[in-house]
Design a protein around this motif. Sequence first.
Motif, PDB file in Angstrom:
ATOM      1  N   ARG A  81       0.839  -1.209   0.000  1.00 62.00           N
ATOM      2  CA  ARG A  81       0.000   0.000   0.000  1.00 62.00           C
ATOM      3  C   ARG A  81       0.872   1.257   0.000  1.00 62.00           C
ATOM      4  N   GLY A  84       5.168   3.094  -4.330  1.00 63.37           N
ATOM      5  CA  GLY A  84       5.774   2.430  -5.489  1.00 63.37           C
ATOM      6  C   GLY A  84       7.192   2.869  -5.823  1.00 63.37           C
ATOM      7  N   ASN A 268       7.876  -4.720  10.991  1.00 61.45           N
ATOM      8  CA  ASN A 268       7.928  -3.261  10.874  1.00 61.45           C
ATOM      9  C   ASN A 268       7.086  -2.519  11.925  1.00 61.45           C
ATOM     10  N   ALA A 296      -2.313   7.504   0.754  1.00 60.79           N
ATOM     11  CA  ALA A 296      -1.917   7.602  -0.655  1.00 60.79           C
ATOM     12  C   ALA A 296      -3.168   7.462  -1.515  1.00 60.79           C
TER      13      ALA A 296
HETATM   14  C1  LIG Z   1       1.221   5.104   2.235  1.00 56.25           C
HETATM   15  C2  LIG Z   1       2.636   4.593   2.171  1.00 56.25           C
HETATM   16  C3  LIG Z   1       3.510   5.053   1.176  1.00 56.25           C
HETATM   17  C4  LIG Z   1       4.820   4.583   1.127  1.00 56.25           C
HETATM   18  N1  LIG Z   1       5.609   4.936   0.059  1.00 56.25           N
HETATM   19  C5  LIG Z   1       6.860   4.427  -0.051  1.00 56.25           C
HETATM   20  C6  LIG Z   1       7.636   4.659  -1.206  1.00 56.25           C
HETATM   21  O1  LIG Z   1       7.159   5.217  -2.200  1.00 56.25           O
HETATM   22  N2  LIG Z   1       8.923   4.225  -1.213  1.00 56.25           N
HETATM   23  C7  LIG Z   1       9.452   3.545  -0.146  1.00 56.25           C
HETATM   24  O2  LIG Z   1      10.644   3.234  -0.154  1.00 56.25           O
HETATM   25  N3  LIG Z   1       8.694   3.223   0.918  1.00 56.25           N
HETATM   26  C8  LIG Z   1       7.427   3.631   0.983  1.00 56.25           C
HETATM   27  N4  LIG Z   1       6.645   3.293   2.051  1.00 56.25           N
HETATM   28  C9  LIG Z   1       7.237   2.474   3.121  1.00 56.25           C
HETATM   29  C10 LIG Z   1       7.414   1.029   2.696  1.00 56.25           C
HETATM   30  O3  LIG Z   1       6.202   0.549   2.173  1.00 56.25           O
HETATM   31  C11 LIG Z   1       7.862   0.231   3.938  1.00 56.25           C
HETATM   32  O4  LIG Z   1       9.103   0.752   4.378  1.00 56.25           O
HETATM   33  C12 LIG Z   1       8.030  -1.241   3.630  1.00 56.25           C
HETATM   34  O5  LIG Z   1       6.943  -1.746   2.916  1.00 56.25           O
HETATM   35  C13 LIG Z   1       8.206  -2.022   4.925  1.00 56.25           C
HETATM   36  O6  LIG Z   1       8.176  -3.389   4.603  1.00 56.25           O
HETATM   37  P1  LIG Z   1       8.050  -4.466   5.755  1.00 56.25           P
HETATM   38  O7  LIG Z   1       7.950  -5.780   5.096  1.00 56.25           O
HETATM   39  O8  LIG Z   1       9.140  -4.280   6.740  1.00 56.25           O
HETATM   40  O9  LIG Z   1       6.714  -4.074   6.510  1.00 56.25           O
HETATM   41  P2  LIG Z   1       5.181  -4.401   6.141  1.00 56.25           P
HETATM   42  O10 LIG Z   1       4.946  -4.361   4.691  1.00 56.25           O
HETATM   43  O11 LIG Z   1       4.347  -3.547   7.011  1.00 56.25           O
HETATM   44  O12 LIG Z   1       5.050  -5.917   6.553  1.00 56.25           O
HETATM   45  C14 LIG Z   1       5.003  -6.340   7.893  1.00 56.25           C
HETATM   46  C15 LIG Z   1       4.193  -7.614   7.897  1.00 56.25           C
HETATM   47  O13 LIG Z   1       4.266  -8.196   9.197  1.00 56.25           O
HETATM   48  C16 LIG Z   1       3.020  -8.813   9.451  1.00 56.25           C
HETATM   49  N5  LIG Z   1       2.903  -8.980  10.902  1.00 56.25           N
HETATM   50  C17 LIG Z   1       2.987  -8.025  11.859  1.00 56.25           C
HETATM   51  N6  LIG Z   1       2.826  -8.563  13.079  1.00 56.25           N
HETATM   52  C18 LIG Z   1       2.629  -9.893  12.889  1.00 56.25           C
HETATM   53  C19 LIG Z   1       2.395 -10.975  13.755  1.00 56.25           C
HETATM   54  N7  LIG Z   1       2.308 -10.813  15.087  1.00 56.25           N
HETATM   55  N8  LIG Z   1       2.242 -12.206  13.218  1.00 56.25           N
HETATM   56  C20 LIG Z   1       2.333 -12.413  11.877  1.00 56.25           C
HETATM   57  N9  LIG Z   1       2.548 -11.402  11.015  1.00 56.25           N
HETATM   58  C21 LIG Z   1       2.687 -10.165  11.504  1.00 56.25           C
HETATM   59  C22 LIG Z   1       2.006  -7.843   8.869  1.00 56.25           C
HETATM   60  O14 LIG Z   1       0.769  -8.487   8.612  1.00 56.25           O
HETATM   61  C23 LIG Z   1       2.718  -7.373   7.611  1.00 56.25           C
HETATM   62  O15 LIG Z   1       2.334  -8.118   6.461  1.00 56.25           O
HETATM   63  C24 LIG Z   1       5.311   3.687   2.118  1.00 56.25           C
HETATM   64  C25 LIG Z   1       4.428   3.187   3.074  1.00 56.25           C
HETATM   65  C26 LIG Z   1       3.103   3.621   3.105  1.00 56.25           C
HETATM   66  C27 LIG Z   1       2.176   3.054   4.142  1.00 56.25           C
END
Ligand SMILES: Cc1cc2nc3c(=O)[nH]c(=O)nc-3n(C[C@H](O)[C@H](O)[C@H](O)COP(=O)(O)OP(=O)(O)OC[C@H]3O[C@@H](n4cnc5c(N)ncnc54)[C@H](O)[C@@H]3O)c2cc1C
Length: 476
Positions: A81, A84, A268, A296
Amino acid sequence: MPVFPQNYTSTVSHWQATNRGPGSLWDHGRTDVLPSDADIVIVGAGATGVSLAYHLTRPGMEKRRVVLLDAKDVASCASGRNGGHIGPASWEVMGHLTKPLSHGGGGVSEEDALDVLFFEQETLDLCELIVMRERLDVDFWRGYRLVVSTTPEGVEESKRTLDAYHRAIKRSAKHGDKRLDASALFDAGEAERVSRVKGALGMKWTPSGSWHPHRGITALLKKALENKDMSFYSWAPVASLKEYRGGWTVDCGDRGVIRTKQVVLATNGYTRHLFPDDFAANTGIAAHLTPYRGHAGLVVPPTTYAGDKSLKGQYGIENGPYLIQTPYAGIVLGPFNATVVNTFGSPRDLYGIDDDSVVVPKFREWLANYCRDNYVDWGPESEGEGLARAWSGIMCHSVDMRPLVGEVPGKTGMFISAGYNGHGMATIVNITRCLAQHLVTGVRDHRLPRCFDISQERLDRAAAECLPLLPPEPKL
Ligand SMILES: Cc1cc2nc3c(=O)[nH]c(=O)nc-3n(C[C@H](O)[C@H](O)[C@H](O)COP(=O)(O)OP(=O)(O)OC[C@H]3O[C@@H](n4cnc5c(N)ncnc54)[C@H](O)[C@@H]3O)c2cc1C
C-alpha cells in the motif's frame, strides 16, 4: 498485547486491487497445517520477510527449512500500500542523517551517511538485477526522480547538502572514488518549466526506480516458493515468542506452535507487540520504533497529462507529495510527513497510529486537489478522472532515522529488520541480502552499513538524546 487478528478491515490500495488474478497469492497456505519445526521462521510477509525468504532460497545458499508467516496476506500492510518508489537517497542524507539526534537527525558521521547513500544506490541496482534475472513482470521502471524545491529554504538546504556531499566525498577514505549520478538546477523559471510544478524554485535529478509493489513482492515470493524447503502460511498471526532450548517457539494460537533455531521479526510497524512489555520498555525498542499512518491515492489525469504529455517518471515535491506515473493506471501519490505536519499542523495525524482501515477526509481532499492545483495546465477533470481511489498504510518510524537490523540484544537467535521511516523500498532488498548471509554464516555481513546495526548502546543513546515525537498533551 497482540494486534492481530485485527478488529477492523483494512482499506484496499491500488496495488492490492490490481493484483487479484489467478497469478496472485491471496490466502496462500491459509488452511494448511503448520510444520512443528523449522530452521528459520520469518514473521511478516511484506517486502522484508519476502525478500529475506527469496535470498535464503537462492541456489548456493546452505539448505535451510524456512517458514514464512503472516497475520494476513502477502504484502497486506505497508509493502502492498505504498507509493511504489524505489527511490534511493542522494546528497540530502548529509542533512538529516548527520544532524545531531537532539535536533531530530540521525546523529551519524559523514562517512556513515555516505555508507547509507551508496548502499541505497546499490539497492536500486540490486532490484533491477533481480527483476531482469528472474524476468519478473512487475512494471519495473528505472530513470530519474525529480526532487522539486518550492521554498527558498528548500533551495538553500539542497545547495548546502550538495556542498557537504562534495566535501565529504573528497575526504572519504572508503567512498572517495565513487560518484553519485545526480544533477541540480537552481533557476526558478527553468525549474517550473521543466518540472511543470507551479512555483518550483529549484530541482535535482537523482537515480530512481519504481515497480508495482504488490506484484513485485508476490513475484519474489513465488520464486522463493519454488524451493521445496520454503513454505508460506497466510492468516497465521504470531501471538508470542518464547526461548526454548537454545532456539524459539513461535506460538500461532489455533494454527499451532513451531519450534525454530532462528526467528526473524519482519513486522515493521507492529514489531514492539512481539516483545514482552517490560523487555520492549527496558531495552528501548518500544520507544525506538513507532508506528505511523500514511495516506496515498490514485489519480487519473486528464489527457493534458497523458500520452506524450504524461509525467516522466517520478517526483518528490517539497511541501507536497511523493508521486509516480504508473504505466497505465495514472498517478500514485501521497503526502510526505513534513507536508502533513506543515499543512495540517500536527504530528498527531501521523504517529502512534496502527489502524489502516480509515481514509481521513482531510487527506482524501488533499489527494484529490493536489495535482489539479499544483501542476501547470492540468485542466478540468471529466467524470471518471481525478482521485479514483485512496487508502492508508502503516509505516515504522525509527527515532534515529535508521533501520534497526541484526540480532536483538539479549535474545540469541532472534533477529530484526524494521524501522525504515517510510523509505523501505530503497533499502530492504539489500538489507535482507546481508541479513540472509548473517543468518546462514553466523557472521554479520560487512556490506550492511554499520549505522544500521542494532545494539543496546545505540538504543540507549537514542533514548537519551532523541527528541520526543509528539509534543506533550495540552493540559485542560
Ligand atoms: C502510504 C505509504 C507510502 C509509502 N511509500 C513508499 C515509497 O514510495 N517508497 C518507499 O521506499 N517506501 C514507501 N513506504 C514504506 C514502505 O512501504 C515500507 O518501508 C516497507 O513496505 C516495509 O516493509 P516491511 O515488510 O518491513 O513491513 P510491512 O509491509 O508492514 O510488513 C510487515 C508484515 O508483518 C506482518 N505482521 C505483523 N505482526 C505480525 C504478527 N504478530 N504475526 C504475523 N505477522 C505479523 C504484517 O501483517 C505485515 O504483512 C510507504 C508506506 C506507506 C504506508
